[in-house]
Motif scaffolding. Sequence first.
Motif, short mmCIF file in Angstrom:
data_model
loop_
_atom_site.label_atom_id
_atom_site.label_comp_id
_atom_site.label_asym_id
_atom_site.label_seq_id
_atom_site.Cartn_x
_atom_site.Cartn_y
_atom_site.Cartn_z
N TYR A 35 0.84 -1.18 0.00
CA TYR A 35 0.00 0.00 0.00
C TYR A 35 0.88 1.24 0.00
O TYR A 35 1.97 1.25 0.57
CB TYR A 35 -0.87 0.06 1.26
N GLN A 37 0.65 5.16 1.30
CA GLN A 37 -0.15 6.04 2.15
C GLN A 37 0.47 7.42 2.22
O GLN A 37 1.61 7.57 2.67
CB GLN A 37 -0.30 5.46 3.56
N ALA A 42 -5.99 7.47 3.45
CA ALA A 42 -6.06 6.03 3.70
C ALA A 42 -4.98 5.31 2.88
O ALA A 42 -4.54 5.81 1.84
CB ALA A 42 -7.43 5.50 3.29
N PRO A 43 -4.55 4.17 3.35
CA PRO A 43 -3.65 3.35 2.52
C PRO A 43 -4.32 3.00 1.20
O PRO A 43 -5.48 2.59 1.17
CB PRO A 43 -3.42 2.10 3.37
N PHE B 89 -9.57 3.20 10.52
CA PHE B 89 -9.97 2.85 9.16
C PHE B 89 -10.82 1.60 9.18
O PHE B 89 -10.53 0.65 9.91
CB PHE B 89 -8.74 2.54 8.29
N GLY B 100 -11.15 2.37 3.71
CA GLY B 100 -11.94 3.58 3.65
C GLY B 100 -11.11 4.79 3.99
O GLY B 100 -9.91 4.69 4.26
N ALA B 101 -11.75 5.95 4.02
CA ALA B 101 -11.05 7.23 4.13
C ALA B 101 -10.45 7.49 5.50
O ALA B 101 -9.50 8.23 5.62
CB ALA B 101 -11.98 8.38 3.74
#
Lengths: 111, 109
Positions: A35, A37, A42-43, B89, B100-101
């Motif tokens: 991921y 970030q 968010a990742p 999250f 999600g955000a």
Amino acid sequence: DAMVIQNPRYQVTQFGKPVTLSCSQTLNHNVMYWYQQKSSQAPKLLFHYYDKDFNNEADTPDNFQSRRPNTSFCFLDIRSPGLGDAAMYLCATSRARTEAFFGQGTRLTVV
Amino acid sequence: GESVGLHLPTLSVQEGDNSIINCAYSNSASDYFIWYKQESGKGPQFIIDIRSNMDKRQGQRVTVLLNKTVKHLSLQIAATQPGDSAVYFCAETPREMRFGAGTRLTVKP
């Protein structure tokens, strides 16, 4: 004991100079994730592996590549880092459809 | 594309109060959901999970509720403590895990 280990914790690279981030796990999980970030976000999933099956996200730039030579190790290669690639890169592992375990991340700075 | 999102980007609560963090998801194929806590400079840490065949799951001071009808997920933290201050999250897993955000929880003493 750390189960998902990312090296290095902090990486500074020059604009356009290839860089490799590494991740290793002692959990013998078949799924591995990378991921990206950025601050206060968010990742964002870049790729994931189910065993050797590589899955690239549609919006992951071609500049990002990954390798998984065996179950324990996974690498993220950024071929020509740009300023916009500065971020925290997170590696995670899991068994299929179970909780993922994260490493501490590698913070990449591009100068 | 399908995504997981959150209703509130920030939440501030008094120490000792209960906190509720919400999440909406849109991928009807998702059958496994996870809440993570992320402290500054660290990787996300698992809090609690729930599968789609359940409506509620409880842990120590935390409860996750799943409403499949409206595709909504919530995390309840009882007796919120200063150590709970972090970004939370939700993540969904139809196959791969997506986030999600996030909601930043701040606990006031």
